[in-house]
Write a protein that holds these residues in place. Structure first.
Motif, PDB file in Angstrom:
ATOM      1  N   SER A 110      44.828  28.999  39.551  1.00  0.00           N
ATOM      2  CA  SER A 110      43.683  28.904  40.456  1.00  0.00           C
ATOM      3  C   SER A 110      42.488  29.678  39.920  1.00  0.00           C
ATOM      4  CB  SER A 110      44.067  29.450  41.821  1.00  0.00           C
ATOM      5  OG  SER A 110      42.957  29.441  42.665  1.00  0.00           O
ATOM      6  N   GLU A 155      42.888  21.635  46.126  1.00  0.00           N
ATOM      7  CA  GLU A 155      43.169  22.594  47.196  1.00  0.00           C
ATOM      8  C   GLU A 155      42.185  22.407  48.351  1.00  0.00           C
ATOM      9  OE1 GLU A 155      43.098  26.549  45.613  1.00  0.00           O
ATOM     10  OE2 GLU A 155      44.729  26.142  44.212  1.00  0.00           O
ATOM     11  N   GLY A 156      40.930  22.187  48.012  1.00  0.00           N
ATOM     12  CA  GLY A 156      39.916  21.962  49.045  1.00  0.00           C
ATOM     13  C   GLY A 156      40.201  20.696  49.827  1.00  0.00           C
ATOM     14  N   ALA A 158      43.130  19.399  50.314  1.00  0.00           N
ATOM     15  CA  ALA A 158      44.297  19.670  51.154  1.00  0.00           C
ATOM     16  C   ALA A 158      43.886  20.467  52.388  1.00  0.00           C
ATOM     17  CB  ALA A 158      45.360  20.434  50.365  1.00  0.00           C
ATOM     18  N   GLU A 159      42.980  21.441  52.209  1.00  0.00           N
ATOM     19  CA  GLU A 159      42.505  22.227  53.350  1.00  0.00           C
ATOM     20  C   GLU A 159      41.738  21.354  54.334  1.00  0.00           C
ATOM     21  OE1 GLU A 159      40.292  25.667  52.141  1.00  0.00           O
ATOM     22  OE2 GLU A 159      41.869  26.327  50.771  1.00  0.00           O
ATOM     23  N   ILE A 160      40.921  20.456  53.825  1.00  0.00           N
ATOM     24  CA  ILE A 160      40.148  19.561  54.697  1.00  0.00           C
ATOM     25  C   ILE A 160      41.101  18.661  55.471  1.00  0.00           C
ATOM     26  CG2 ILE A 160      38.572  17.582  54.685  1.00  0.00           C
ATOM     27  CD1 ILE A 160      37.101  18.985  52.359  1.00  0.00           C
ATOM     28  N   ALA A 162      44.237  19.232  56.212  1.00  0.00           N
ATOM     29  CA  ALA A 162      44.954  20.035  57.194  1.00  0.00           C
ATOM     30  C   ALA A 162      44.056  20.352  58.391  1.00  0.00           C
ATOM     31  CB  ALA A 162      45.449  21.335  56.550  1.00  0.00           C
ATOM     32  N   HIS A 163      42.792  20.636  58.124  1.00  0.00           N
ATOM     33  CA  HIS A 163      41.861  20.936  59.196  1.00  0.00           C
ATOM     34  C   HIS A 163      41.646  19.702  60.078  1.00  0.00           C
ATOM     35  CE1 HIS A 163      38.585  22.155  61.581  1.00  0.00           C
ATOM     36  NE2 HIS A 163      37.693  22.495  60.683  1.00  0.00           N
TER      37      HIS A 163
END
Length: 168
Positions: A110, A155-156, A158-160, A162-163
């Motif tokens: 990362s 990763e971004g 995946a975060e979006i 999940a959000h």
């Protein structure tokens, strides 16, 4: 392209009548070519009218050239155009360009720590490498950094996701 391609006006979109005038064929001929040649696929606007782009007009001119001037059959013209779109053939002695490798499935480390800190003085003070100075190592480092950027983007994403799943 040919001399007739130079006569194409500088426009983004063309109506079927304009393409007919440029190519010197009737509208029903163009519509038939669309059914026979998958590379000639104009888009339709909200009203359902065909909108040809410059590459569509160039393709229509090329199809006309093959069918009318060079006397190809529909099947022969399809093969010829498919071969032209693939690039140089083996018959010409040239090799087709190789495809670039796909993304690595191995996740890189990362970059989050790097982005949270300021640039280190050692990397900021180092002079740029010249073409002769270990260009292979420089390219490997660039490739590594690009893989790290791709990892951050994933990763971004995946975060979006999940959000968005949490909002539902």
């Amino acid at each position: 392209m040919s001399v007739s391609a130079a006569a194409i006006p500088e426009k983004l979109f063309f109506k079927i009548g304009e393409v007919c005038e440029i190519a010197g064929v009737q509208a029903h001929v163009l519509r038939y070519w669309e059914t026979e040649f998958p590379m000639l696929q104009p888009q339709k606007n909200r009203a359902g009218q065909r909108t040809y782009r410059r590459r569509d007009v160039e393709m229509a001119l090329r199809i006309k050239e093959l069918l009318y001037d060079e006397q190809y059959t529909i099947a022969g013209a399809k093969k010829k155009l498919a071969g032209e779109q693939r690039g140089p053939s083996r018959d010409s002695g040239q090799l087709a360009p190789s495809r670039p490798p796909g993304r690595s499935l191995q996740p890189p480390p990362s970059l989050a720590a790097r982005f949270s800190q300021a640039a280190s003085p050692a990397t900021a003070a180092s002079p740029p490498a010249t073409a002769g100075e270990d260009s292979g190592a420089a390219l490997r480092e660039i490739a590594k950094q690009l893989r790290e950027v791709l990892d951050l983007l994933e990763e971004g994403d995946a975060e979006i996701a999940a959000h968005q799943a949490g909002d539902k």
